[in-house]
Write a protein that holds these residues in place. Structure first.
Motif, PDB file in Angstrom:
ATOM      1  N   VAL A 107      40.384  55.958  51.737  1.00  0.00           N
ATOM      2  CA  VAL A 107      40.129  55.682  50.328  1.00  0.00           C
ATOM      3  C   VAL A 107      38.621  55.702  50.087  1.00  0.00           C
ATOM      4  CG1 VAL A 107      40.334  53.979  48.470  1.00  0.00           C
ATOM      5  CG2 VAL A 107      42.228  54.333  50.065  1.00  0.00           C
ATOM      6  N   ALA A 108      38.210  56.332  49.009  1.00  0.00           N
ATOM      7  CA  ALA A 108      36.783  56.486  48.708  1.00  0.00           C
ATOM      8  C   ALA A 108      36.052  55.141  48.771  1.00  0.00           C
ATOM      9  CB  ALA A 108      36.617  57.101  47.319  1.00  0.00           C
ATOM     10  N   LEU A 128      37.207  41.550  46.317  1.00  0.00           N
ATOM     11  CA  LEU A 128      35.812  41.116  46.328  1.00  0.00           C
ATOM     12  C   LEU A 128      35.606  39.855  47.154  1.00  0.00           C
ATOM     13  CD1 LEU A 128      35.045  41.798  42.551  1.00  0.00           C
ATOM     14  CD2 LEU A 128      34.197  43.109  44.502  1.00  0.00           C
ATOM     15  N   ASP A 129      36.714  39.189  47.541  1.00  0.00           N
ATOM     16  CA  ASP A 129      36.611  38.006  48.393  1.00  0.00           C
ATOM     17  C   ASP A 129      36.426  38.374  49.859  1.00  0.00           C
ATOM     18  OD1 ASP A 129      37.018  36.442  46.146  1.00  0.00           O
ATOM     19  OD2 ASP A 129      39.185  36.257  46.462  1.00  0.00           O
ATOM     20  N   ILE A 130      36.635  39.645  50.176  1.00  0.00           N
ATOM     21  CA  ILE A 130      36.514  40.104  51.561  1.00  0.00           C
ATOM     22  C   ILE A 130      35.042  40.335  51.894  1.00  0.00           C
ATOM     23  CG2 ILE A 130      37.132  41.924  53.203  1.00  0.00           C
ATOM     24  CD1 ILE A 130      39.634  42.429  51.501  1.00  0.00           C
ATOM     25  N   HIS A 135      41.086  52.884  36.037  1.00  0.00           N
ATOM     26  CA  HIS A 135      40.076  52.102  36.759  1.00  0.00           C
ATOM     27  C   HIS A 135      39.852  50.770  36.046  1.00  0.00           C
ATOM     28  CE1 HIS A 135      36.268  50.980  38.661  1.00  0.00           C
ATOM     29  NE2 HIS A 135      36.526  51.918  39.578  1.00  0.00           N
ATOM     30  N   PRO A 136      39.652  49.684  36.802  1.00  0.00           N
ATOM     31  CA  PRO A 136      39.414  48.373  36.184  1.00  0.00           C
ATOM     32  C   PRO A 136      38.296  48.383  35.135  1.00  0.00           C
ATOM     33  CG  PRO A 136      39.809  48.085  38.518  1.00  0.00           C
ATOM     34  CD  PRO A 136      39.772  49.573  38.274  1.00  0.00           C
ATOM     35  N   GLU A 137      37.327  49.284  35.287  1.00  0.00           N
ATOM     36  CA  GLU A 137      36.255  49.373  34.289  1.00  0.00           C
ATOM     37  C   GLU A 137      36.787  49.788  32.918  1.00  0.00           C
ATOM     38  OE1 GLU A 137      33.432  52.091  35.898  1.00  0.00           O
ATOM     39  OE2 GLU A 137      32.342  50.545  37.020  1.00  0.00           O
ATOM     40  N   PHE A 139      33.924  48.310  45.329  1.00  0.00           N
ATOM     41  CA  PHE A 139      35.027  48.111  44.390  1.00  0.00           C
ATOM     42  C   PHE A 139      35.029  49.210  43.332  1.00  0.00           C
ATOM     43  CE2 PHE A 139      37.005  46.275  40.609  1.00  0.00           C
ATOM     44  CZ  PHE A 139      38.185  45.786  41.139  1.00  0.00           C
ATOM     45  N   GLU A 140      33.852  49.551  42.844  1.00  0.00           N
ATOM     46  CA  GLU A 140      33.738  50.604  41.824  1.00  0.00           C
ATOM     47  C   GLU A 140      34.242  51.940  42.352  1.00  0.00           C
ATOM     48  OE1 GLU A 140      30.164  53.065  39.544  1.00  0.00           O
ATOM     49  OE2 GLU A 140      29.756  51.057  40.319  1.00  0.00           O
ATOM     50  N   GLN A 141      33.940  52.240  43.618  1.00  0.00           N
ATOM     51  CA  GLN A 141      34.328  53.518  44.210  1.00  0.00           C
ATOM     52  C   GLN A 141      35.825  53.593  44.528  1.00  0.00           C
ATOM     53  OE1 GLN A 141      31.404  53.354  47.486  1.00  0.00           O
ATOM     54  NE2 GLN A 141      30.636  55.311  46.744  1.00  0.00           N
TER      55      GLN A 141
END
Length: 503
Positions: free
Chosen positions: A284-285, A312-314, A344-346, A322-324
């Motif tokens: 995964v990218a 993001l907790d990792i 995408h979440p964005e 996360f963005e990628q």
């Protein structure tokens, strides 16, 4: 010269079968050089200049030119071969998954028996066995009892049979067994390339530590039906065997191209964050092997993810990562339905605005074609989100989490045809394309030896590139046009099948 012919010549030369030289009009070239450099034939230095010209051309200039030409055409051939391999690998990985079904995998064998493994809907191995229904044991009754018990106890839905040694014999036995018990199960012959390599690999030992190496192959065969992509990423792409002259091309260039192909397919299909192995997640990218292993370890410790932002907790999983990666990860039945989509979440806030515009919830919007079609994409363009992105979002909202892979179709091999000696010219058979090359396609027709459809026999029109007309994993009908028992070669035709049907 076609690329595959260049590579064939190089291999033959390397193995000492032939010697290769480039011929040129030496006398003509030498005369041109003499005219250029011998301006005074009567000079006392002429014989020395002539000697220097002859020596330089023979020992330095021409060998250098020959090497440059050979290197250049080899590089071109390498690139062409790698493109073919990459496209074949892509089509193989994009075969449709059966999904969450209980599957029985069988790794066929004669003397040592056929290894059997049953996996549940999550891919976990729940039962194993070894049966001997064919020669030399022929323990049909015992095998029937064992397999019937496994089918009943675990509610098996599909039987997957590896296409290696004894596959046709086991396929026919299974069909007979299902008929004897009146079972309506679907049995499928599966490409098992690389299964033995996976069985002895480190990841197989991690996943199936209590199973014998021989049984692990049966597990892999079953999982290839459940999700071919998730299983095949565990194997070195070069071991899958869908290229041409793969050992003769630049290995660094090949590895890089194949890794890029796998990464492209993984990101195209998307990855279930709660079921994917680290072998799949690493493609995964933005993630990579180290972070993929951390994700799996976190999931094992804290349970399934219900929100993408928990990544993001990792440790080490930052905003940039996360963005990628977020657009390629999926969470089924999570807190937010959009987490099971390619949105995408964005862009979540944009989707929420769409909901406000129509006065509906996100659940009411997703999958509602009529409501989504009521939006005019051009009217929704903003400084942050352009028209192509909006069109993609609206398309995704219609079928969130959809699988872009094509539907699997079983070849349906002809009963009773299990060996090359059973063939005769003119037979029409079903088959599965196992490899596509520049000179034609190889087709598995269920006789332990793939037949070749030469590029001239693919269609009734000119086919420059077989890859444009045929895809690995596709089912086709072929006509047997040549049989060479001594060399075990089978000539097939696709176009002659069409010619017969048109008549």
């Amino acid at each position: 010269m076609p690329p595959h012919r260049v590579l064939a010549i190089n291999r033959a030369e390397r193995e000492g079968v032939i010697s290769v030289h480039i011929e040129t009009l030496t006398d003509y070239v030498m005369e041109m050089i003499r005219r250029r450099y011998i301006t005074n034939p009567d000079s006392i230095f002429t014989k020395y200049i002539e000697f220097s010209i002859n020596d330089a051309f023979k020992n330095y200039i021409f060998p250098s030119i020959e090497r440059d030409i050979r290197n250049e055409i080899t590089e071109i051939a390498d690139k062409a071969s790698i493109i073919v391999f990459s496209e074949n690998l892509r089509n193989l990985l994009l075969q449709s998954p059966a999904g969450e079904k209980v599957i029985m995998g069988i790794d066929p064998g004669f003397r040592t028996g056929s290894k059997v493994a049953v996996i549940d809907k999550t891919g976990k191995c729940v039962a194993t066995a070894v049966v001997y229904p064919i020669e030399p044991q022929n323990k049909i009754d015992d095998s029937d009892k064992i397999l019937k018990s496994l089918i009943d106890n675990f509610s098996v839905e599909i039987i997957a049979i590896g296409n290696g040694t004894a596959s046709r014999e086991i396929d026919e036995y299974i069909k007979g067994m299902l008929e004897r018990f009146g079972l309506k199960l679907h049995s499928i012959v599966v490409n098992e390339s690389g299964a033995s390599i996976y069985s002895a690999s480190e990841i197989a030992r991690e996943e199936l530590p209590s199973l014998d190496v021989s049984i692990r192959g049966a597990v892999s065969i079953a999982r290839r039906i459940q999700d071919p992509l998730a299983e095949m990423v565990k194997i070195d792409p070069k071991s899958i065997g869908v290229g041409q002259y793969q050992h003769d091309v630049d290995q660094n260039m090949l590895s890089s191209a194949l890794d890029n192909t796998v990464e492209s397919v993984v990101n195209y299909v998307g990855v279930d964050l709660n079921t994917a192995s680290y072998s799949l997640l690493k493609y995964v990218a933005g993630i990579g092997l180290s972070l993929a292993q951390k994700i799996v370890a976190y999931r094992d410790e804290h349970g399934k993810f219900d929100d993408l932002r928990k990544l993001l907790d990792i440790p080490g999983f930052g905003d940039k990562t996360f963005e990628q990666s977020a657009g390629f990860l999926r969470i089924r039945n999570g807190v937010n339905p959009l987490d099971n989509s390619a949105v995408h979440p964005e862009a979540y806030d944009f989707v929420y605005e769409l909901c406000k515009m129509k006065g509906v919830t996100i659940e009411q919007l997703i999958g509602n074609d009529k409501l989504i079609n009521s939006f005019n994409a051009k009217d929704l363009v903003t400084d942050k989100i352009g028209l192509p992105t909006i069109q993609d979002i609206l398309k995704e909202l219609k079928k969130p989490g959809r699988d872009p892979r094509r539907e699997y179709k079983d070849a349906g091999f002809v009963m009773g045809v299990t060996d090359i000696e059973h063939l005769h010219e003119g037979m029409i058979l079903n088959g599965i394309i196992t490899n596509v090359t520049d000179f034609g396609v190889f087709v598995d027709i269920g006789v332990h030896q793939d037949g070749l459809v030469h590029v001239s026999e693919i269609a009734n029109k000119y086919v420059k590139d077989p890859a444009q007309a045929c895809k690995v994993g596709s089912t086709v009908q072929v006509k047997v046009i040549a049989i060479d028992l001594e060399r075990k070669r089978i000539g097939l035709s696709m176009k002659q099948v069409h010619e017969k049907s048109e008549k």
